[in-house]
Design a protein around this motif. Structure first.
Motif, short mmCIF file in Angstrom:
data_model
loop_
_atom_site.label_atom_id
_atom_site.label_comp_id
_atom_site.label_asym_id
_atom_site.label_seq_id
_atom_site.Cartn_x
_atom_site.Cartn_y
_atom_site.Cartn_z
N PRO A 1 0.10 4.60 5.46
CA PRO A 1 -1.27 4.40 4.99
C PRO A 1 -2.24 5.42 5.58
O PRO A 1 -3.33 5.60 5.05
N HIS B 1 -1.03 6.11 -3.07
CA HIS B 1 -2.04 5.15 -3.54
C HIS B 1 -1.65 4.41 -4.82
O HIS B 1 -1.98 3.26 -4.99
N ALA C 1 2.81 -1.44 4.17
CA ALA C 1 2.03 -0.22 3.99
C ALA C 1 2.92 0.97 4.28
O ALA C 1 3.51 1.07 5.35
N GLN D 1 -7.41 5.43 -0.53
CA GLN D 1 -6.47 4.62 0.24
C GLN D 1 -7.01 3.20 0.41
O GLN D 1 -6.28 2.23 0.27
N ARG D 2 -8.32 3.10 0.62
CA ARG D 2 -8.92 1.78 0.83
C ARG D 2 -8.99 0.99 -0.48
O ARG D 2 -8.90 -0.24 -0.45
N ILE E 1 0.88 -1.17 0.00
CA ILE E 1 0.00 0.00 0.00
C ILE E 1 0.91 1.22 0.00
O ILE E 1 1.79 1.35 0.84
N GLY F 1 -6.61 1.14 -2.60
CA GLY F 1 -5.24 0.64 -2.62
C GLY F 1 -5.07 -0.59 -1.72
O GLY F 1 -4.38 -1.54 -2.08
N ILE F 2 -5.74 -0.55 -0.56
CA ILE F 2 -5.64 -1.70 0.36
C ILE F 2 -6.33 -2.91 -0.26
O ILE F 2 -5.79 -4.03 -0.23
N ARG G 1 -6.67 -3.60 -3.32
CA ARG G 1 -5.81 -4.13 -4.37
C ARG G 1 -4.64 -4.92 -3.76
O ARG G 1 -4.23 -5.95 -4.29
N ALA G 2 -4.13 -4.42 -2.62
CA ALA G 2 -2.97 -5.08 -2.01
C ALA G 2 -3.32 -6.45 -1.44
O ALA G 2 -2.48 -7.34 -1.40
#
Lengths: 228, 308
Positions: free
Chosen positions: A164, A88, A161, A144-145, A84, A147-148, A150-151
């Protein structure tokens, strides 16, 4: 899971980002990587994901020695690590669905499986129903979420992260850090770079301090500190 | 296997979608490719048409053998028999000085001066000669020259004249022209690779951010370069189809006046009709060149784009 021995990184311009850093993060452990900006946190992440190579020292991730890793094996390594990013790193011309699905598209999963997993991941980070939106229409916390999501979509063993909670308010920050703690609960090794000491204190986890590229480790839970 | 094909189809449709999303630049690129491919195609059709034309003449050169004037009739007959039996010669005809003179008179009818001069000479100045037609196998220029040299060695033969008639000259020029056309086509193919390669390069740089992120989440080089290979191949494929359209259009434009011309010469079908196989070849070559260009461009530029 992640083991660094005497790792140094010097950039061609002479800047020494990391100096003789050694630490070992066990499988299923969660830790914070604290330090001011420029302390070498981002460099450390780049070394672990093999975006960059160390000047000296050895890095072992999931029993693989990154110094000896051929570049053809790098994609497989990166699939094991969910990252993360502070900025982003989303694709703004793609929908939320496409952004989150990217790690699965890359490994060639069938479309219906991708759909199922993307929905589940978005549900997990509280973004259900936003699949068709574009990242620009989302707030910073929502991006940001994404991105999370996706991670974590590829169920990685390791989550990294980088700041984050960088520009989020306290409630949102707690929410996001709690998502990481949840993943740690199910066995994922988590390393969070942050200068948000509130979170470090709140979760009471192992903390690795970086000061000007050098490691200062604190185990907050036991109150003792070691200096290397 | 099913997933593999599905993945390729997905990239194919995504790429087609991308091409549709930027219609102006797509049309531009396709037209450049089509015109670049059109030139070799036109040259090919021209050469093919010219070859059909030259085949239809079926002309064969003649060799005229002039015997020495002083030899006796018997010797002349002997030489004639010998020439006639030569394996490379299909037909031989003996022309006596009298026949030659008669023919000359017919041909120079009306030209009073020549007749007066002949009369002035008093005797027939023409030597006996043999007109020879070589067989089909020896009708090629280089063999003819060898045959001519051989005949010149004969005793009693004054000179041998070879009429490489104008069909030969035409064929020789055609050969030069087709070589030049081939060379030009090679250069244009190279140009095409450079054009498509450059277009792909721009696409790669436009999608830099996406490439970086794809590599970050574990996309392999094969995965990252696949859409660009599709771009190149699709450019080549669509460009060559447009090129064929232009070619057929150009051919039909020229066909009508050309056929009128052909009728005047009691010939027909001067222009080469492009066959389905040839069209397929153009499309395949076009696609292959596009793919090659993309491979080349990707090999040059994709490695440099790494996540930061």
């Amino acid at each position: 899971m992640i083991k660094l021995s005497h790792v140094s990184k010097r950039y061609p311009n002479g800047h020494e980002a990391l100096k003789d850093v050694s630490f070992d993060l066990a499988a299923g452990e969660m830790a914070f990587l604290a330090g001011h900006s420029g302390a070498g946190k981002s460099t450390l992440f780049k070394l672990i994901t093999r975006i960059e190579k160390p000047t000296s020292g050895q890095i072992i991730v999931d029993n693989q020695n990154l110094s000896r890793m051929r570049s053809s094996k790098v994609p497989a390594l990166r699939r094991e690590i969910g990252v993360i990013f502070q900025d982003h790193k989303l694709l703004f011309d793609r929908s939320v669905f496409d952004n989150v699905a990217l790690p699965l598209i890359v490994i060639g999963l069938p479309h219906d499986e991708i759909q199922k997993r993307v929905r589940a991941a978005l549900g997990k980070v509280g973004l259900s129903g936003k699949e068709k939106q574009y990242p620009v229409t989302l707030s910073g916390g929502e991006q940001q979420r994404v991105g999370i999501a996706r991670a974590v979509i590829n169920r990685p063993n390791i989550l990294l992260a980088d700041e984050p909670t960088g520009n989020l308010d306290e409630a949102l920050s707690d929410e996001i850090i709690d998502i990481f703690a949840d993943f740690n609960q199910v066995g994922v090794t988590v390393l969070i770079a942050t200068h948000d000491l509130r979170q470090v204190e709140r979760l009471n986890k192992r903390t690795i301090h970086l000061v000007q590229g050098q490691l200062v480790e604190n185990a907050i839970s036991s109150g003792k500190s070691e200096v290397e | 296997m099913g997933t593999y094909i599905a993945r390729h189809l997905q990239v194919l449709f995504a790429t087609l979608g991308d091409l549709r999303r930027t219609p102006m630049s797509t049309i531009n690129t396709l037209l450049i490719i089509a015109i670049t491919l059109l030139l070799p195609c036109l040259l090919y059709v021209t050469v093919k048409s010219a070859q059909t034309l030259s085949d239809s003449w079926e002309g064969r050169p003649q060799i005229s053998i002039f015997l020495k004037k002083e030899i006796s009739d018997d010797t002349a007959t002997l030489i004639f028999e010998e020439v006639k039996l030569h394996p490379s010669i299909e037909l031989a005809e003996f022309v006596t000085p009298e026949q030659a003179l008669a023919e000359f008179k017919v041909l120079s009818k009306g030209e009073a001066n020549l007749e007066q001069e002949l009369a002035f000479l008093g005797e027939n100045p023409l030597p006996p000669s043999i007109v020879v037609m070589p067989d089909k196998a020896s009708a090629k220029s280089e063999k003819l020259i060898a045959l001519k040299d051989e005949l010149s060695q004969f005793d009693g033969i004054e000179s041998v004249r070879l009429d490489l008639d104008w069909t030969d000259r035409f064929n020789a020029m055609l050969l030069v022209f087709s070589r030049v056309a081939m060379l030009l086509s090679g250069l244009l193919a190279l140009g095409l690779i450079l054009i498509v390669g450059n277009t792909i390069k721009l696409l790669i740089f436009n999608r830099r951010h996406e490439i970086e992120i794809t590599k970050l989440v574990g996309g392999t080089d094969t995965f990252v370069r696949r859409p660009f290979l599709y771009y190149g191949t699709l450019f080549g494929l669509l460009g060559s189809i447009i090129s064929l359209g232009l070619l057929l259009g150009a051919a039909s434009l020229v066909a009508q006046p050309l056929n009128q011309l052909a009728e005047l010469y009691q010939s027909n079908g001067l222009i080469h009709q492009v066959t389905a196989l040839e069209m397929l070849a153009v499309v395949l070559v076009g696609s292959l060149l596009g793919w090659l260009a993309a491979r080349w461009s990707v090999a040059q530029h994709l490695r440099d784009i790494q996540p930061k």
